[in-house]
Design an enzyme around this catalytic site. Structure first.
Site, PDB file in Angstrom:
ATOM      1  N   SER A   1     -65.604  -1.546 -67.293  1.00 36.99           N
ATOM      2  CA  SER A   1     -66.324  -2.115 -66.149  1.00 36.99           C
ATOM      3  C   SER A   1     -66.881  -0.977 -65.302  1.00 36.99           C
ATOM      4  O   SER A   1     -67.680  -0.186 -65.796  1.00 36.99           O
ATOM      5  CB  SER A   1     -65.384  -3.019 -65.341  1.00 36.99           C
ATOM      6  OG  SER A   1     -66.094  -3.660 -64.301  1.00 36.99           O
TER       7      SER A   1
ATOM      8  N   HIS B   1     -68.929  -4.977 -68.257  1.00 38.27           N
ATOM      9  CA  HIS B   1     -69.305  -5.936 -67.214  1.00 38.27           C
ATOM     10  C   HIS B   1     -70.655  -5.547 -66.621  1.00 38.27           C
ATOM     11  O   HIS B   1     -70.758  -4.533 -65.930  1.00 38.27           O
ATOM     12  CB  HIS B   1     -68.246  -5.955 -66.108  1.00 38.27           C
ATOM     13  CG  HIS B   1     -66.900  -6.428 -66.578  1.00 38.27           C
ATOM     14  ND1 HIS B   1     -65.731  -6.119 -65.928  1.00 38.27           N
ATOM     15  CD2 HIS B   1     -66.539  -7.197 -67.628  1.00 38.27           C
ATOM     16  CE1 HIS B   1     -64.710  -6.678 -66.559  1.00 38.27           C
ATOM     17  NE2 HIS B   1     -65.175  -7.334 -67.608  1.00 38.27           N
TER      18      HIS B   1
ATOM     19  N   ASP C   1     -59.145  -7.270 -66.359  1.00 39.88           N
ATOM     20  CA  ASP C   1     -59.715  -7.937 -67.529  1.00 39.88           C
ATOM     21  C   ASP C   1     -59.400  -7.159 -68.804  1.00 39.88           C
ATOM     22  O   ASP C   1     -59.635  -5.951 -68.881  1.00 39.88           O
ATOM     23  CB  ASP C   1     -61.234  -8.067 -67.363  1.00 39.88           C
ATOM     24  CG  ASP C   1     -61.869  -8.952 -68.426  1.00 39.88           C
ATOM     25  OD1 ASP C   1     -61.174  -9.817 -68.974  1.00 39.88           O
ATOM     26  OD2 ASP C   1     -63.065  -8.757 -68.707  1.00 39.88           O
TER      27      ASP C   1
END
Length: 514
Positions: free
Chosen positions: A333, A360, A457
């Protein structure tokens, strides 16, 4: 707590006003100035010393991409890029992230109040995350400095008293009781002409040792203090010690290689003994020894079979086959584009497994990311498409706005499945969704990687795969992470086998997979 100081950079006065109004909603931040282009931004960063900068990508005179390296060189700090949705803006945003920008957001649409609210929420979240990352880095630096200071404090009192004061005290006490004095590293009279053995000693120290040697008549041989024939009054003791010396020679316990002549043997023994008695850092004195340690004895570098630079790898773009038994899955991310660049630059084009990546990012930006990485990596890098068959030597970037899964296809092949499902862990694409699709693919040797990023995540499903038998799990360590969130979560779940700095992950991964 004082508010963080923010500089807002945008060529549009109206947009500067909007961004400023969004930021001051949060009392944790205070606007200390604005700038209309990159050149002005560089000057104001030096003048105002802000804690954080928000900067437009496309500006006249000097754009954000050109200003970023100048700012980072003069005053390193988090910079959040504001990007338009046109193709040029997206490309430059990806390059800015590679160059060290903390993260980016899309510019809000002035015509839609809902979009402005979404951008406001995303911007403030990133700003808080950026400042938390700065605090964590400073705390880690201070902790390391304290640790180093404590270690140095423990070493300092031991070096001088043990190596100097204690020896001198022992030598003085033994001389006073009519016993042979301990003279560390002093050569015996028979081998005093050996070259360069006293190199580095001060003249007073060498003279002092020579005086003691003449007074006590001692020599250091085979790790023992022995009295020489220079003192006839103690001939019985000398004879006894000599017998012990001869016995040790006969048993082969004397270090060093024995030559046929006594003189050569004494020299060899003395030379070895001298090297062996050097404390506390014998390795540093070996270079001046007559018998240096061969280069092969040096401990090997981590993963020595894999060069760290891409130039050492095969550049066989085009070595692609849908027949494979290994697969690599990567999640990242905040800070991900820069980490992915480091990772993919160091993986060879003939890598025997496909690499599936969830970064992301909003829609369209993932395509620009794939195109940029394709120009830098020996691998073929593409944005994944529905139904695409996975092949070796290829990296697939999950498109923004879709959840990606890997599913079995016809003929033993594996394909990409894309669906516009709800966000998971606040993300679409989600690393957990991609990892979860690998649970049923037990015929594949699966390798999992979590890189820098806020949140958790990917950690939950990495743990589930680990418990199911997937043992090849990697995470980027805190030292190189822009944000140590996702990797930390996996480490806390105790499902990471290889916790490494970013630059070491690719070599180790290549070693494990190949």
């Amino acid at each position: 707590m004082c508010a963080y100081r923010v500089l807002v950079v945008d060529d549009s006065a109206f947009m500067r006003k909007i961004i400023t109004d969004l930021i001051v909603r949060d009392e944790s931040f205070n606007i200390v100035g604005t700038a209309a282009n990159g050149k002005e931004a560089v000057e104001k960063v030096k003048e105002l010393q802000p804690d954080l900068v928000t900067m437009d990508v496309e500006m006249p005179e000097m754009n954000g991409l050109e200003a970023l390296p100048l700012i980072m060189a003069a005053h390193p700090l988090p910079v959040i890029m504001l990007s338009g949705i046109n193709e040029q803006g997206m490309k430059e945003t990806i390059m800015a992230l590679e160059a060290g920008a903390f993260d980016f957001i899309r510019k809000p649409s002035i015509a839609h109040a809902q979009d402005i609210e979404q951008v406001s929420k995303a911007l403030l979240e990133q700003m808080h995350t950026a400042m938390q990352a700065v605090r964590s880095r400073l705390e880690r630096k201070e902790a390391n400095e304290r640790k180093a200071a404590l270690e140095q404090a423990k070493k300092t009192p031991k070096e001088k008293p043990t190596g100097q004061a204690v020896t001198e005290k022992r030598a003085g006490s033994q001389a006073s009781t009519d016993k042979p004095a301990v003279v560390p590293l002093a050569p015996s009279p028979a081998v005093s002409t050996q070259p360069k053995r006293d190199a580095g000693k001060s003249v007073p120290a060498a003279a002092k040792q020579e005086t003691k040697r003449q007074q006590s008549g001692t020599s250091v041989t085979a790790g023992r203090i022995e009295q020489s024939a220079a003192q006839p009054s103690k001939s019985v003791q000398a004879s006894t010690v000599q017998k012990k010396k001869d016995l040790s020679k006969g048993m082969g316990r004397t270090p060093g290689k024995l030559n046929s002549s006594n003189t050569a043997a004494d020299k060899s023994l003395h030379g070895k003994d001298k090297a062996g008695l050097v404390k506390p850092e014998p390795r540093k004195t070996v270079s001046s020894s007559a018998t240096p340690i061969p280069a092969a004895a040096t401990p090997p570098v981590t993963a020595p079979t894999v060069p760290a630079a891409p130039k050492g790898f095969s550049l066989k773009k085009g070595v692609h086959t849908s027949s494979f038994r290994k697969l690599v899955a990567v999640g990242c991310s905040t800070g991900g584009p820069r980490a992915l660049k480091t990772l993919l630059e160091r993986i060879p084009g003939d890598f025997p497994a496909p690499i599936v990546i969830v970064q992301h990012m909003p829609p369209n930006f993932t395509r620009s990311l794939a195109q940029r990485l394709n120009t830098l990596s020996p691998l073929r890098v593409v944005e994944a498409e529905q139904g695409m068959t996975l092949e070796t030597g290829t990296a697939y970037i999950a498109p923004g706005g879709y959840q990606l899964r890997i599913v079995p296809g016809a003929g033993g092949k594996y394909t990409v499945s894309l669906k516009m499902e709800e966000a998971r862990n606040g993300h679409r694409p989600s690393v957990d969704t991609m990892f979860e699709s690998l649970l049923s693919l037990t015929s594949l040797e699966r390798h999992l990687v979590l890189l820098t990023g806020m949140g958790s995540d990917g950690a939950k499903m990495m743990k589930k795969l680990y418990d199911a038998g997937v043992q090849s799990t990697f995470a980027e360590n805190e030292e190189t992470c822009v944000v140590y969130g996702m990797p930390r979560s996996a480490v806390e779940l105790k499902c990471v086998r290889h916790l490494l700095p970013m630059q070491e992950i690719a070599p180790k991964l290549v070693q494990v997979v190949k």
